[in-house]
Design a protein around this motif. Structure first.
Motif, PDB file in Angstrom:
ATOM      1  N   PHE A 138      26.983 -13.054  58.460  1.00  0.00           N
ATOM      2  CA  PHE A 138      27.733 -12.432  57.367  1.00  0.00           C
ATOM      3  C   PHE A 138      26.871 -12.330  56.119  1.00  0.00           C
ATOM      4  CE2 PHE A 138      31.285 -13.872  59.943  1.00  0.00           C
ATOM      5  CZ  PHE A 138      32.210 -12.850  59.779  1.00  0.00           C
ATOM      6  N   GLU A 139      27.213 -11.355  55.287  1.00  0.00           N
ATOM      7  CA  GLU A 139      26.700 -11.370  53.924  1.00  0.00           C
ATOM      8  C   GLU A 139      27.525 -12.381  53.140  1.00  0.00           C
ATOM      9  OE1 GLU A 139      26.103  -7.446  52.100  1.00  0.00           O
ATOM     10  OE2 GLU A 139      25.808  -6.662  54.115  1.00  0.00           O
TER      11      GLU A 139
ATOM     12  N   LYS B 237      31.462  -2.719  52.336  1.00  0.00           N
ATOM     13  CA  LYS B 237      30.256  -2.953  53.140  1.00  0.00           C
ATOM     14  C   LYS B 237      29.140  -2.044  52.652  1.00  0.00           C
ATOM     15  CE  LYS B 237      27.899  -4.391  56.792  1.00  0.00           C
ATOM     16  NZ  LYS B 237      26.572  -3.988  56.300  1.00  0.00           N
ATOM     17  N   TYR B 238      29.465  -0.778  52.500  1.00  0.00           N
ATOM     18  CA  TYR B 238      28.478   0.137  51.936  1.00  0.00           C
ATOM     19  C   TYR B 238      29.188   1.331  51.330  1.00  0.00           C
ATOM     20  CZ  TYR B 238      29.069   2.710  56.382  1.00  0.00           C
ATOM     21  OH  TYR B 238      29.581   3.390  57.457  1.00  0.00           O
TER      22      TYR B 238
ATOM     23  N   GLN C 139      22.971   7.156  56.526  1.00  0.00           N
ATOM     24  CA  GLN C 139      23.774   6.562  57.584  1.00  0.00           C
ATOM     25  C   GLN C 139      25.102   7.297  57.682  1.00  0.00           C
ATOM     26  OE1 GLN C 139      25.177   2.519  56.844  1.00  0.00           O
ATOM     27  NE2 GLN C 139      24.012   2.492  54.955  1.00  0.00           N
TER      28      GLN C 139
ATOM     29  N   ALA D 298      19.949  -9.515  48.470  1.00  0.00           N
ATOM     30  CA  ALA D 298      20.988  -9.569  49.495  1.00  0.00           C
ATOM     31  C   ALA D 298      20.994 -10.993  50.055  1.00  0.00           C
ATOM     32  CB  ALA D 298      20.685  -8.574  50.609  1.00  0.00           C
TER      33      ALA D 298
ATOM     34  N   PRO E 188      25.160  -7.703  58.424  1.00  0.00           N
ATOM     35  CA  PRO E 188      24.676  -7.650  57.048  1.00  0.00           C
ATOM     36  C   PRO E 188      23.604  -6.582  56.818  1.00  0.00           C
ATOM     37  CG  PRO E 188      24.707  -9.910  57.824  1.00  0.00           C
ATOM     38  CD  PRO E 188      25.014  -9.039  59.012  1.00  0.00           C
ATOM     39  N   ASN E 189      23.514  -6.181  55.585  1.00  0.00           N
ATOM     40  CA  ASN E 189      22.443  -5.322  55.104  1.00  0.00           C
ATOM     41  C   ASN E 189      21.192  -6.194  55.054  1.00  0.00           C
ATOM     42  OD1 ASN E 189      20.802  -3.561  53.658  1.00  0.00           O
ATOM     43  ND2 ASN E 189      21.765  -4.040  51.690  1.00  0.00           N
TER      44      ASN E 189
ATOM     45  N   GLN F 265      25.272   1.544  66.191  1.00  0.00           N
ATOM     46  CA  GLN F 265      26.039   1.955  65.019  1.00  0.00           C
ATOM     47  C   GLN F 265      27.159   0.986  64.654  1.00  0.00           C
ATOM     48  OE1 GLN F 265      25.411   4.486  62.999  1.00  0.00           O
ATOM     49  NE2 GLN F 265      23.734   5.420  64.122  1.00  0.00           N
TER      50      GLN F 265
ATOM     51  N   PHE G  80      33.001   2.163  52.741  1.00  0.00           N
ATOM     52  CA  PHE G  80      33.289   1.515  54.022  1.00  0.00           C
ATOM     53  C   PHE G  80      33.467   0.017  53.775  1.00  0.00           C
ATOM     54  CE2 PHE G  80      32.720  -0.023  58.319  1.00  0.00           C
ATOM     55  CZ  PHE G  80      33.366   0.965  59.058  1.00  0.00           C
TER      56      PHE G  80
ATOM     57  N   ARG H  82      25.928  -1.614  62.426  1.00  0.00           N
ATOM     58  CA  ARG H  82      25.748  -1.193  61.035  1.00  0.00           C
ATOM     59  C   ARG H  82      27.030  -1.404  60.223  1.00  0.00           C
ATOM     60  NH1 ARG H  82      21.801   3.680  59.981  1.00  0.00           N
ATOM     61  NH2 ARG H  82      20.738   2.467  58.420  1.00  0.00           N
ATOM     62  N   MET H  83      28.160  -1.317  60.909  1.00  0.00           N
ATOM     63  CA  MET H  83      29.432  -1.462  60.206  1.00  0.00           C
ATOM     64  C   MET H  83      29.793  -2.928  59.966  1.00  0.00           C
ATOM     65  SD  MET H  83      31.691   1.373  62.223  1.00  0.00           S
ATOM     66  CE  MET H  83      31.151   3.069  62.425  1.00  0.00           C
ATOM     67  N   ILE H  84      29.296  -3.824  60.817  1.00  0.00           N
ATOM     68  CA  ILE H  84      29.757  -5.213  60.719  1.00  0.00           C
ATOM     69  C   ILE H  84      28.646  -6.234  60.495  1.00  0.00           C
ATOM     70  CG2 ILE H  84      31.792  -4.728  62.158  1.00  0.00           C
ATOM     71  CD1 ILE H  84      30.413  -6.163  64.456  1.00  0.00           C
TER      72      ILE H  84
ATOM     73  N   THR I 275      28.758   7.633  58.935  1.00  0.00           N
ATOM     74  CA  THR I 275      29.846   6.756  59.370  1.00  0.00           C
ATOM     75  C   THR I 275      30.525   7.389  60.577  1.00  0.00           C
ATOM     76  OG1 THR I 275      30.156   5.947  57.124  1.00  0.00           O
ATOM     77  CG2 THR I 275      31.990   5.644  58.651  1.00  0.00           C
TER      78      THR I 275
ATOM     79  N   ALA J 102      17.765  -3.083  50.479  1.00  0.00           N
ATOM     80  CA  ALA J 102      18.170  -2.185  49.402  1.00  0.00           C
ATOM     81  C   ALA J 102      19.623  -2.463  49.034  1.00  0.00           C
ATOM     82  CB  ALA J 102      18.004  -0.730  49.842  1.00  0.00           C
ATOM     83  N   THR J 103      19.856  -2.907  47.818  1.00  0.00           N
ATOM     84  CA  THR J 103      21.218  -3.163  47.342  1.00  0.00           C
ATOM     85  C   THR J 103      21.236  -3.025  45.828  1.00  0.00           C
ATOM     86  OG1 THR J 103      22.847  -4.930  46.962  1.00  0.00           O
ATOM     87  CG2 THR J 103      20.630  -5.636  47.550  1.00  0.00           C
TER      88      THR J 103
ATOM     89  N   PHE K  12      34.218  -4.091  55.008  1.00  0.00           N
ATOM     90  CA  PHE K  12      34.118  -5.137  56.015  1.00  0.00           C
ATOM     91  C   PHE K  12      34.249  -6.483  55.308  1.00  0.00           C
ATOM     92  CE2 PHE K  12      31.637  -7.852  59.043  1.00  0.00           C
ATOM     93  CZ  PHE K  12      32.591  -7.810  60.029  1.00  0.00           C
TER      94      PHE K  12
END
Lengths: 486, 401
Positions: free
Chosen positions: A440-441, A463-464, A350, A425, B141-142, B134, A473, B137-139, A352, A419-420, A475
């Protein structure tokens, strides 16, 4: 007069009992048993110096307006970027204005007090405008090292300014030495150190008395005049010798927090200072000393405002919010000390998109949404066309900061397929208090902590991490609130 | 006033490959296999096809973008070929393109194709790709598909006060029923009956969904040739006509994801697409009028809430209908008569046309006794693409006159 206006500490929730490290690594270095008492505070898999600094800063700013900030300083030796200012990431997370002074302080463990001095001096030079100092560290020792045992992760934040300070800044004294007791090269992850006896006898035992005496001379004081003396030093024998040399009653001297969380690097003197501030009474003289590449000594005096300060227990609160980390190998995976297999799903590339992140920086860093002027609906990410099906107004939005709104859980799950490095997750839909929804996570929790309707607060997290480009990154995630946290 | 395409389009022929892990077949092989069956069933020549639509989702791992792959594989003679992508509704979307082309009078005969080859991804489940762009992907959840759909269960439980244990029981029966049906179907990927005990005790993938609550991942292709009822009657004078009664798509407005009104316990797009489809088809009581259904059981919980969203089960009561056997093969309204996504797997672009293939053959009463829905006159297919809070729903209703 300029001084401390607010303070906060942040310790990550997880504590690794040092016997867990000894059980795993004692075979390599049996002498570790000498330091195997107490807990090491461990940043969660999605935390680092930047997120912990933001967490401390966020709590420190409770009851204050972030848009009044004139400066945001970050001190750390474990910044995730060598080139990219991390103070700006923290400032963004806190919703600070962009027309501010910002700077990263690093290089030495005394960088926390260097940043504090810079903030105090900046505020004094700018009519007492508020400036925020955050210090955080997440330092690594190799597996089986003394450093791994002794270091802990944590952060502290101090808001300085001229409006009703709870402790006035009276003056300082500094020493700067190229004394290489501990160091990390620019390309190195792990701390290295010279012989402990030299660190103890020449480093701590000479420099701390020297800087304290220097400050006392400058201001016509004796060490015994201070209600509280705060200095980092995790050698018990050295602490006894330092106290003796300075004529300090051990009851005057702030505990080093080695048992509670470990040495948190640049944050540590400030973290200890927040604990001293919890207990301080008006008129108390406080002496804050840092150590590392020299020393800074800062002299404060508590004011009557300290008794009116409503959220005093900010160190005790974060200390008591704890979960046992029962697994040393989890710590190794979280810190990327040991590589773990995430499967091909975890290797999907990915990129950024920085230009995109820039356009949405307030939404990403500050969790800023939009609120419709026509119908009042909050929405995230910010919309131009109102999402309320009964409204639909176009370009009638005003920004709204959602990071401090909190919310409640609408739906949730825990996912073993994603994948974490910290499966499962856990994520779900959350309604913001005041309206609007986003997924949200969840972090700092397990599936058992979740139910529909449960309140959450938002926490700035990693975030990742993109290992190919070395990008961390950030969030926001949601943390279920099980106890009242001030 | 627009009135839809009811009875304006007939299916002339269909083809469908065996779905499965086709380690030795390319997308082109799957296309050719389905095409051979389809063109033979239609009883026309390749040159009679005037236009084609191909539905496909994960273009990076199989056919690429555009219409060229299909045209070059079948060597279609320079006709218009359009690749469409609309998540899991892509196959039905291709069918819609072909049907609308015929209904409009633009073409007499059109081809609708769905194909997907997922087993070159390299890992289980659907590939991790930024399906919402995209920024998301930034905001966001995974997350994975099972985790996003699993949340229907926690929200449903909270809304209707149905205990999670009862939901688990109902979704277990859903998978059990589909395996019963799939075991009888030579085209299915998973052709084995499994016990309810085996299903409910399978390892958790995303709470409360276990392995057997998730559909498989497979390769496959399906296609249809459509034409006007007049041409169909001429080409096939001795066969009943399978007519398109309704074809509807509904796409999330963002309300579910961003606004706080949706309860998370069902799918808004399904409800709306169903209402529009029933209106187009002239159906007033779907529970009584529809004879069989193929719905999007990507996960057992999706099928459960879909029974309510389609207006078949009363809200909050789908678990009761499911546990009473209402949707079993010998129940009042058989659902997933071919085994569903559960047993076919979900080669995304192909699934919609695979469902239509099942309904088409059931309506023509072509299947053997043990899995035939006798005297079926009206069948429904349903796809749900994307995720519960942001999705594309397609519904097709087919009938014989």
């Amino acid at each position: 007069m300029i001084g401390i206006v607010s303070y906060a500490a942040y310790l990550p929730r997880f504590r690794l009992n040092r016997m867990k490290i000894f059980s795993a690594m004692g075979w390599l270095n049996p002498a570790l048993i000498m330091n195997a008492a107490g807990d090491k505070a461990v940043a969660n898999f999605d935390e680092d110096a930047v997120t912990m600094a933001a967490a401390a800063g966020k709590r420190c700013l409770q009851g204050f307006m972030p848009d009044e900030l004139g400066a945001v300083y970050l001190a750390t030796t474990t910044a995730p970027y060598k080139e990219r200012q991390c103070a700006n990431i923290v400032a963004g997370a806190l919703g600070a204005p962009e027309e501010i002074r910002s700077a990263d302080f690093g290089g030495a463990l005394k960088a926390g007090t260097s940043a504090l001095l810079a903030a105090l001096e900046w505020s004094a030079a700018n009519s007492g405008r508020p400036a925020l100092v955050c210090a955080a560290d997440c330092r690594l020792g190799k597996m089986g090292s003394l450093q791994e045992m002794v270091f802990g992760d944590g952060a502290a934040a101090l808001l300085v300014g001229g409006n009703k300070p709870i402790a006035l800044f009276k003056g300082s004294y500094s020493l700067s030495y190229d004394f290489v007791d501990q160091y990390r090269g620019a390309a190195t992850l792990y701390n290295r150190q010279w012989e402990e006896r030299w660190i103890r006898d020449v480093g701590f035992e000479q420099f701390i008395p020297e800087v304290v005496n220097g400050l006392c001379r400058r201001f016509g004081l004796k060490p015994s005049d201070f209600a509280r003396v705060i200095y980092p030093c995790y050698y018990g024998a050295a602490r006894r010798n330092i106290n003796k040399k300075l004529g300090l009653d051990p009851a005057q001297v702030e505990d080093d927090l080695l048992q509670e969380c470990g040495d948190t690097g640049t944050a540590h003197p400030l973290l200890m200072f927040t604990r001293a501030l919890e207990e301080a009474s008006p008129g108390d003289k406080l002496l804050l000393v840092s150590y590392g590449s020299g020393c800074d000594a800062l002299y404060f005096e508590a004011t009557p405002e300290i008794e009116k300060f409503s959220r005093r227990k900010r160190f005790s609160d974060t200390l008591s919010r704890r979960t046992e980390l029962d697994n040393y190998s989890k710590y190794l995976a979280w810190r990327r000390i040991a590589p773990v297999e995430l499967g091909l799903r975890g290797e999907e590339d990915q990129v950024t998109r920085w230009s995109m992140a820039w356009r949405s920086r307030k939404a990403i860093l500050g969790l800023q949404g939009s609120r419709c002027r026509e119908c009042g609906t909050q929405q995230y990410p910010p919309q131009r066309v109102c999402v309320n099906p009964d409204c639909g107004a176009v370009d009638q939005m005003e920004p709204v900061n959602l990071s401090d709104k909190g919310g409640k859980i609408v739906s949730y799950t825990s996912d073993m397929l994603a994948a974490t490095i910290n499966p499962p997750a856990i994520y779900g839909n959350v309604d913001f208090n005041g309206g609007g929804r986003a997924m949200f996570e969840f972090t700092d929790c397990t599936l058992d902590d979740l139910r529909v309707g449960k309140p959450v607060e938002f926490s700035f997290r990693i975030k990742y991490y993109d290992p190919r480009r070395d990008i961390t990154f950030y969030f926001w995630k949601a943390v279920p609130v099980s106890e009242e946290v001030s | 006033m627009a009135s839809g395409i009811r009875d304006k389009v007939a299916i002339l022929g269909m083809g469908c490959t065996v779905f499965g892990e086709h380690w030795n077949l390319d997308s082109s092989d799957l296309l050719i296999e389905a095409f051979r069956e389809c063109i033979a069933d239609a009883g026309i020549d390749k040159k009679d096809i005037q236009a084609a639509w191909i539905g496909n989702h994960i273009d990076e791992v199989n056919i690429g973008k555009g219409g060229c792959y299909l045209a070059s594989t079948l060597h279609l003679p320079f006709i218009p070929v359009t690749r469409v992508e609309n998540f899991c509704a892509s196959g039905t979307e291709a069918f819609r393109g072909a049907c609308y082309a015929v209904a409009s009078g633009a073409y007499d005969i059109a081809l609708a194709v769905g194909v997907e080859k997922l087993k070159d991804v390299g890992y289980g489940g659907l590939p991790d790709s930024p399906i919402f762009g995209q920024l998301s992907r930034m905001i966001s959840p995974n997350a994975t598909a099972p985790g996003l759909f699993a949340q229907l269960a926690t929200a449903y439980s909270a809304k209707y006060g149905v205990p999670m244990e009862k939901i688990k029981e109902a979704i277990t029966h859903i998978s059990w029923k589909s395996h019963q049906n799939g075991a009888k179907n030579p085209r299915a990927h998973l052709r084995k009956a499994v016990s309810e005990e085996q299903i409910s005790s399978s390892p958790i993938v995303a709470y409360p969904l276990g392995l057997f609550d998730c559909c498989g991942v497979s390769d496959g292709a399906a296609m249809a040739i459509v034409t006007t009822p007049e041409i169909a009657r001429r080409v096939k004078p001795n066969q009943e006509l399978v007519l398109v009664k309704a074809l509807q798509i509904a796409v999330s407005s963002g309300e579910e994801a961003l606004y706080h009104r949706w309860d998370g316990a069902g799918i808004i797009t399904t409800r709306l697409a169903a209402q529009r489809a029933y209106e187009e088809a002239g159906i007033t009581n779907p529970r009584e009028e529809i004879d069989l259904m193929e719905v999007h059981d990507c996960f057992s919980i999706t099928e459960m809430v879909t029974m309510e969203d389609l207006g078949i089960s009363v809200p909050g009561r789908a678990p009761d209908d499911i546990l009473s056997g209402f949707y079993d093969l010998d129940g009042e309204l058989p659902c997933q008569t071919d085994g569903g996504l559960k047993c076919f797997g979900h080669p995304i672009g192909a699934s919609g046309l695979r469902m239509i293939y099942e309904i088409y053959n059931q309506l023509l009463q072509r299947w053997p006794e043990d899995r035939l829905v006798k005297n079926a006159r009206l069948g429904l297919t349903h796809n749900l693409g994307g995720v519960p809070h942001q999705n594309v729903c397609s519904i097709a209703i087919l009938g014989v006159q």
